[in-house]
Design an enzyme around this catalytic site. Sequence first.
Site, PDB file in Angstrom:
ATOM      1  N   SER A   6       5.477  -0.205  -1.475  1.00 20.37           N
ATOM      2  CA  SER A   6       5.812   0.506  -0.312  1.00 20.37           C
ATOM      3  C   SER A   6       4.822   1.624  -0.127  1.00 20.37           C
ATOM      4  O   SER A   6       4.380   2.428  -1.260  1.00 20.37           O
ATOM      5  CB  SER A   6       7.044   1.311  -0.690  1.00 20.37           C
ATOM      6  OG  SER A   6       7.311   2.563   0.291  1.00 20.37           O
ATOM      7  N   HIS A  29       5.247  -2.922   2.266  1.00 23.90           N
ATOM      8  CA  HIS A  29       6.395  -2.496   2.920  1.00 23.90           C
ATOM      9  C   HIS A  29       6.743  -1.373   3.433  1.00 23.90           C
ATOM     10  O   HIS A  29       6.244  -0.305   2.795  1.00 23.90           O
ATOM     11  CB  HIS A  29       7.501  -2.606   1.441  1.00 23.90           C
ATOM     12  CG  HIS A  29       8.794  -2.285   1.798  1.00 23.90           C
ATOM     13  ND1 HIS A  29       9.963  -3.034   1.794  1.00 23.90           N
ATOM     14  CD2 HIS A  29       9.603  -1.143   1.632  1.00 23.90           C
ATOM     15  CE1 HIS A  29      11.154  -2.407   2.024  1.00 23.90           C
ATOM     16  NE2 HIS A  29      10.759  -0.992   1.769  1.00 23.90           N
ATOM     17  N   ASP A  31       8.459   1.626   5.123  1.00 25.58           N
ATOM     18  CA  ASP A  31       9.764   2.179   4.924  1.00 25.58           C
ATOM     19  C   ASP A  31       9.707   2.987   6.447  1.00 25.58           C
ATOM     20  O   ASP A  31       9.149   4.124   6.571  1.00 25.58           O
ATOM     21  CB  ASP A  31       9.871   3.241   3.960  1.00 25.58           C
ATOM     22  CG  ASP A  31      10.197   2.405   2.595  1.00 25.58           C
ATOM     23  OD1 ASP A  31      11.438   1.531   2.751  1.00 25.58           O
ATOM     24  OD2 ASP A  31       9.495   2.382   1.652  1.00 25.58           O
ATOM     25  N   MET A  33      11.769   5.454   8.686  1.00 26.88           N
ATOM     26  CA  MET A  33      12.960   6.495   8.731  1.00 26.88           C
ATOM     27  C   MET A  33      13.183   7.338  10.054  1.00 26.88           C
ATOM     28  O   MET A  33      12.157   7.769  10.406  1.00 26.88           O
ATOM     29  CB  MET A  33      12.969   7.614   7.399  1.00 26.88           C
ATOM     30  CG  MET A  33      12.627   6.711   6.244  1.00 26.88           C
ATOM     31  SD  MET A  33      12.650   7.827   4.696  1.00 26.88           S
ATOM     32  CE  MET A  33      12.252   6.503   3.501  1.00 26.88           C
ATOM     33  N   HIS A  60      10.996  -2.044   6.779  1.00 25.50           N
ATOM     34  CA  HIS A  60      12.429  -1.725   6.543  1.00 25.50           C
ATOM     35  C   HIS A  60      12.852  -0.473   6.957  1.00 25.50           C
ATOM     36  O   HIS A  60      12.760   0.849   7.095  1.00 25.50           O
ATOM     37  CB  HIS A  60      12.383  -1.281   4.802  1.00 25.50           C
ATOM     38  CG  HIS A  60      13.874  -0.763   4.434  1.00 25.50           C
ATOM     39  ND1 HIS A  60      13.722  -0.169   2.976  1.00 25.50           N
ATOM     40  CD2 HIS A  60      15.009  -0.751   4.734  1.00 25.50           C
ATOM     41  CE1 HIS A  60      15.037   0.212   2.828  1.00 25.50           C
ATOM     42  NE2 HIS A  60      15.789  -0.076   3.797  1.00 25.50           N
ATOM     43  N   MET A  62      15.232   2.179   8.429  1.00 26.88           N
ATOM     44  CA  MET A  62      16.433   3.254   8.053  1.00 26.88           C
ATOM     45  C   MET A  62      16.598   3.775   9.197  1.00 26.88           C
ATOM     46  O   MET A  62      16.312   5.128   8.988  1.00 26.88           O
ATOM     47  CB  MET A  62      15.856   3.801   6.694  1.00 26.88           C
ATOM     48  CG  MET A  62      16.047   2.815   5.534  1.00 26.88           C
ATOM     49  SD  MET A  62      15.115   3.700   4.001  1.00 26.88           S
ATOM     50  CE  MET A  62      13.428   3.040   4.321  1.00 26.88           C
ATOM     51  N   MET A 134      19.267  -2.400  -1.989  1.00 25.91           N
ATOM     52  CA  MET A 134      18.755  -1.100  -2.312  1.00 25.91           C
ATOM     53  C   MET A 134      19.272  -0.886  -3.947  1.00 25.91           C
ATOM     54  O   MET A 134      20.359  -0.908  -4.026  1.00 25.91           O
ATOM     55  CB  MET A 134      18.980   0.058  -1.259  1.00 25.91           C
ATOM     56  CG  MET A 134      18.571  -0.129   0.044  1.00 25.91           C
ATOM     57  SD  MET A 134      16.850   0.126   0.210  1.00 25.91           S
ATOM     58  CE  MET A 134      16.697   1.865  -0.434  1.00 25.91           C
ATOM     59  N   ASP A 168      14.919  -2.957  -3.853  1.00 33.99           N
ATOM     60  CA  ASP A 168      14.051  -1.700  -3.391  1.00 33.99           C
ATOM     61  C   ASP A 168      14.722  -0.489  -3.770  1.00 33.99           C
ATOM     62  O   ASP A 168      15.865  -0.132  -3.496  1.00 33.99           O
ATOM     63  CB  ASP A 168      14.183  -1.705  -1.798  1.00 33.99           C
ATOM     64  CG  ASP A 168      13.101  -0.712  -1.202  1.00 33.99           C
ATOM     65  OD1 ASP A 168      12.493   0.098  -1.724  1.00 33.99           O
ATOM     66  OD2 ASP A 168      13.409  -0.404  -0.018  1.00 33.99           O
TER      67      ASP A 168
HETATM   68  C1  DX5 Z   1      13.593   4.409  -0.137  1.00 34.13           C
HETATM   69  C2  DX5 Z   1      12.868   3.433   0.513  1.00 34.13           C
HETATM   70  C3  DX5 Z   1      11.764   2.906  -0.879  1.00 34.13           C
HETATM   71  C4  DX5 Z   1      11.150   3.511  -1.870  1.00 34.13           C
HETATM   72  C5  DX5 Z   1      10.497   2.957  -3.024  1.00 34.13           C
HETATM   73  O1  DX5 Z   1      14.464   4.781   1.123  1.00 34.13           O
HETATM   74  O2  DX5 Z   1      13.288   2.346   1.135  1.00 34.13           O
HETATM   75  O3  DX5 Z   1      11.128   1.893  -0.336  1.00 34.13           O
HETATM   76  O4  DX5 Z   1      10.222   4.615  -1.032  1.00 34.13           O
HETATM   77  O5  DX5 Z   1       9.841   3.864  -3.589  1.00 34.13           O
HETATM   78  P1  DX5 Z   1      10.327   3.687  -5.371  1.00 34.13           P
HETATM   79  O6  DX5 Z   1      10.004   2.793  -5.959  1.00 34.13           O
HETATM   80  O7  DX5 Z   1       9.470   5.032  -5.608  1.00 34.13           O
HETATM   81  O8  DX5 Z   1      11.832   4.108  -5.428  1.00 34.13           O
HETATM   82 ZN    ZN Z   2      12.166   0.460   1.513  1.00 30.41          ZN
END
Ligand code: DX5
Ligand code: ZN
Length: 211
Positions: A6, A29, A31, A33, A60, A62, A134, A168
């Site tokens: 990520s 990956h 992320d 948000m 991903h 969110m 998750m 994840d």
């Molecule tokens: C959290 C994310 C993850 C996260 C992974 O909301 O979806 O992908 O950032 O980071 P670590 O491995 O530090 O938990």
């Molecule tokens: Zn993620």
Amino acid sequence: MKIAPSILDADFNNLAQELDSIKNADLIHLDIMDGQYVPNLSFGKAVLKNINFPIPTEAHLMVLNPENFVDDFVELGVKTLIFHIEATGVPRALKLLQLIKSRGISAGISVDGYSDPDWLTDEILDLADQILVMSVKSGFGGQQFMPVSILKIQDLRDRGFKGIIEVDGGVNDENIQDLAEAGADIAVVGSFLLKKSREKRAEIIEKLRNS
Ligand code: DX5
Ligand code: ZN
């Protein structure tokens, strides 16, 4: 086990070197948000369209309204688009999985760290290409791994899910083997990898992959 770093906690001042240091991974990956589904913001199409990724990517989402982002991520060329069952509920999730697949990419659905995997009905398991379990509450990198996620992965396999299972949150060299044995195919790795110096990352990825 495939490894998907990520880039949430990457050094965006030196992004080209950051990406170069993880290019032996299987995929990147992303992320995404929206500050609504999770209390945090990250990046979207405006930023990502200018980045040259050396390996395939997955997103991903969110976000509360994942339908709004399907076109953007298809255009960006992601291999897989993943959204949260908690954001959509079951009827919308079924429609969205179909929509994503109809656009020629893989459709993934995620269940959050504190959520019951029974949110994912048998109809969803039949339709989804990938399930993202998750192992933290989504929203931030660097949190502590929740061991219950190992049982959730086993449970999905016991229910007969034959697609890709990804995990994840808080993944490291101590829990990755248990996750692989439980039935996970892809591990997202954020802070455990990105906190290490760039020179060491290729070797860490290789070790994690062979766990
Ligand atoms: C959290 C994310 C993850 C996260 C992974 O909301 O979806 O992908 O950032 O980071 P670590 O491995 O530090 O938990
Ligand atoms: Zn993620």
